[in-house]
Design an enzyme around this catalytic site. Structure first.
Site, short mmCIF file in Angstrom:
data_model
loop_
_atom_site.label_atom_id
_atom_site.label_comp_id
_atom_site.label_asym_id
_atom_site.label_seq_id
_atom_site.Cartn_x
_atom_site.Cartn_y
_atom_site.Cartn_z
N TRP A 117 -12.94 47.20 -18.72
CA TRP A 117 -11.65 46.60 -19.04
C TRP A 117 -11.59 45.21 -18.43
CZ3 TRP A 117 -7.72 45.04 -15.53
CH2 TRP A 117 -6.60 44.48 -16.17
N GLU A 165 -11.80 49.40 -22.95
CA GLU A 165 -10.37 49.70 -22.85
C GLU A 165 -9.51 48.54 -23.33
OE1 GLU A 165 -7.07 50.84 -19.38
OE2 GLU A 165 -9.21 50.69 -18.89
N LYS A 221 -5.65 46.73 -24.09
CA LYS A 221 -4.39 46.61 -23.38
C LYS A 221 -3.44 45.74 -24.19
CE LYS A 221 -2.55 46.10 -18.72
NZ LYS A 221 -2.86 45.89 -17.30
N ASP A 250 -5.64 54.41 -23.10
CA ASP A 250 -4.78 54.49 -21.92
C ASP A 250 -3.34 54.69 -22.39
OD1 ASP A 250 -3.05 53.81 -19.70
OD2 ASP A 250 -4.81 52.94 -18.73
N HIS A 307 -0.56 52.03 -21.91
CA HIS A 307 -0.64 50.71 -22.54
C HIS A 307 0.15 50.62 -23.84
CE1 HIS A 307 -4.63 49.59 -20.31
NE2 HIS A 307 -3.62 49.87 -19.50
N HIS A 343 -7.29 57.65 -20.37
CA HIS A 343 -6.66 57.29 -19.11
C HIS A 343 -5.21 57.75 -19.21
CE1 HIS A 343 -9.54 53.92 -17.53
NE2 HIS A 343 -10.11 55.10 -17.65
N ASP A 358 2.91 49.10 -19.28
CA ASP A 358 1.88 49.53 -18.33
C ASP A 358 2.36 49.46 -16.89
OD1 ASP A 358 -0.61 50.41 -17.54
OD2 ASP A 358 -1.49 48.43 -17.49
N ASP A 405 2.26 52.03 -14.87
CA ASP A 405 1.39 52.90 -14.07
C ASP A 405 2.16 53.87 -13.18
OD1 ASP A 405 -1.40 52.34 -14.73
OD2 ASP A 405 -0.96 50.31 -14.07
N ASP A 437 -5.13 57.27 -14.52
CA ASP A 437 -5.10 55.84 -14.22
C ASP A 437 -3.66 55.39 -13.96
OD1 ASP A 437 -5.64 53.22 -13.82
OD2 ASP A 437 -6.18 52.75 -15.88
#
Length: 417
Positions: free
Chosen positions: A185, A224, A226, A257, A260, A284, A292, A294, A324
């Site tokens: 990434w 990956e 984003k 992910d 994202h 992820h 994002d 997280d 993640d």
């Protein structure tokens, strides 16, 4: 919770699921085989051991909860403790900045297998397998562009770094007798409008082609996408559409992910389409509160739908599951356990779906019956099956892990200054 109560509840649940054609023992056995790749960066807020500097480069950690791991020994101790609270045998996902550099500075275009040999030895001793990531952020040469940088010197630096990371992953895979999954990434993008959308993507594709041209039999590469990075909001070189095309044409694993995407997007809808055109998926699992962000993974509708679609698409054996997120606002060990167990709950819920009967209804054009069963399945005694799964594997049931984490904080993490 008394063992007899858990066993009694499970037997009743087993009978109830069997009435609609679901074998709970098989679902548990399948879940026990599902390895989740734990992300080492949750222990220390993505600082690593290279520069001991705060995270930068399109992403950031928020919060300052006491107890951050400060060195390689503390990271390993935390992971070893986490293992005792999670059923099953799981993997560990490392970023390159977590190498064992022996107190010396090793720049990223010089990193080698020797800097991860102690991780390979530790993983073998702890019955864990390793996954890996190149690290393009938090470095003086990160800037806004790395693998897509028109500056040949900068781009060559990051190409060399990523090639070396793939060789490290290959050594890990060979040592553990199982392919190491290495994720690529890069945060590359622009804060404001750019006149060179296509050019940067052409350069990124060329860089990746160069990196992936080396045949390494003991590792698998994935890339990956984003939506944006912090400070790079207007344009992302490695966007979803770029990587979807790249993976489909190069036969490369696509990293999906879940953090994202905007909260109202149905990420589950992407699973079946991607599985038609890419060899495998790297997952992820995260939680976007504002894209994002997280946040710690929980058992919410988005994550449930995601794994249900993966099972419905017969894709669980073509997916590698990893976590993640990085939350420094709460106990970091607790964040691990919540996120991992939530992911396991979602996988189990998917495995307990009466899929055979639902497909039979659909094939017969019985839309009412299909929807009715989907609704009734929501109130089946799933929790009793998950409790038994944890009991069977000798880890805390229900909320019992809270006390264990509180004690670890008192004895270990709370003493870190």
């Amino acid at each position: 919770m008394k063992e007899s109560t858990i066993l009694k509840a499970y037997e009743l649940a087993k009978e109830r699921y069997a009435a609609i054609g679901v074998d709970t023992d098989k679902a548990i056995a399948d879940l026990e085989k599902q390895q989740i790749s734990l992300h080492c960066w949750q222990t220390d807020d993505v600082v690593g051991f290279e520069r001991n500097e705060a995270l930068s480069g399109g992403i950031q950690t928020t919060g300052n909860y006491p107890g951050r791991a400060r060195n390689i020994d503390e990271v390993r101790r935390d992971i070893e403790f986490v293992k005792t609270l999670i059923a099953g045998n799981h993997r560990l996902n490392l970023h390159e900045i977590y190498g064992d550099f022996g107190g010396k500075f090793v720049d990223r275009n010089e990193v080698d297998v020797e800097h991860f040999q102690s991780w390979i030895d530790w993983a073998r001793a702890n019955n864990m397998k390793l996954d890996f990531n190149s690290t393009s952020f938090s470095h003086p040469k990160s800037g806004d562009l790395t693998l897509s940088n028109p500056d040949n010197g900068i781009r060559t630096f990051w190409i060399e770094h990523t090639k070396r990371c793939r060789r490290i992953a290959d050594a890990m895979g060979k040592a553990q007798g199982d392919p190491c999954i290495m994720n690529i990434w890069v945060h590359d993008g622009s804060k404001d409008q750019t006149m060179y959308r296509k050019r940067y993507r052409e350069i990124l594709a060329e860089s990746l082609d160069d990196i992936l041209s080396e045949e390494l039999p003991y590792m698998k590469s994935c890339v990956e996408a984003k939506l944006f990075g912090i400070g790079l909001e207007s344009y992302t070189v490695g966007s979803m559409d770029f990587y979807e095309g790249y993976c489909a044409t190069r036969n490369v694993i696509y990293t999906l992910d879940t953090g994202h995407y905007e909260q109202t997007e149905n990420v589950a809808d992407k699973v079946a389409s991607l599985l038609l055109f890419v060899p495998e998926l790297m997952l992820h699992v995260s939680r976007p509160v504002r894209w994002d962000s997280d946040h710690v993974t929980i058992m919410n509708d988005q994550t449930l739908d995601f794994f249900k679609e993966l099972v419905r698409a017969d894709g669980l054996d073509r997916a590698h599951v990893g976590l993640d997120y990085f939350d420094a606002s709460i106990n970091r060990i607790g964040a691990y356990i919540i996120g991992t167990r939530a992911t396991q709950k979602c996988i189990l819920s998917a495995l307990l779906e009466p899929l055979a009967l639902l497909r039979k209804y659909e094939d017969g054009g019985q839309g009412f019956e299909r929807l009715a069963l989907l609704e009734e399945a929501k109130s089946l005694p799933f929790g009793a099956v998950f409790d038994y799964f944890n009991l069977k594997n000798g880890v805390p049931v229900g909320e019992e892990y809270i006390a264990a984490i509180q004690q670890y904080e008192k004895d270990v993490t709370g003493k870190r200054m």
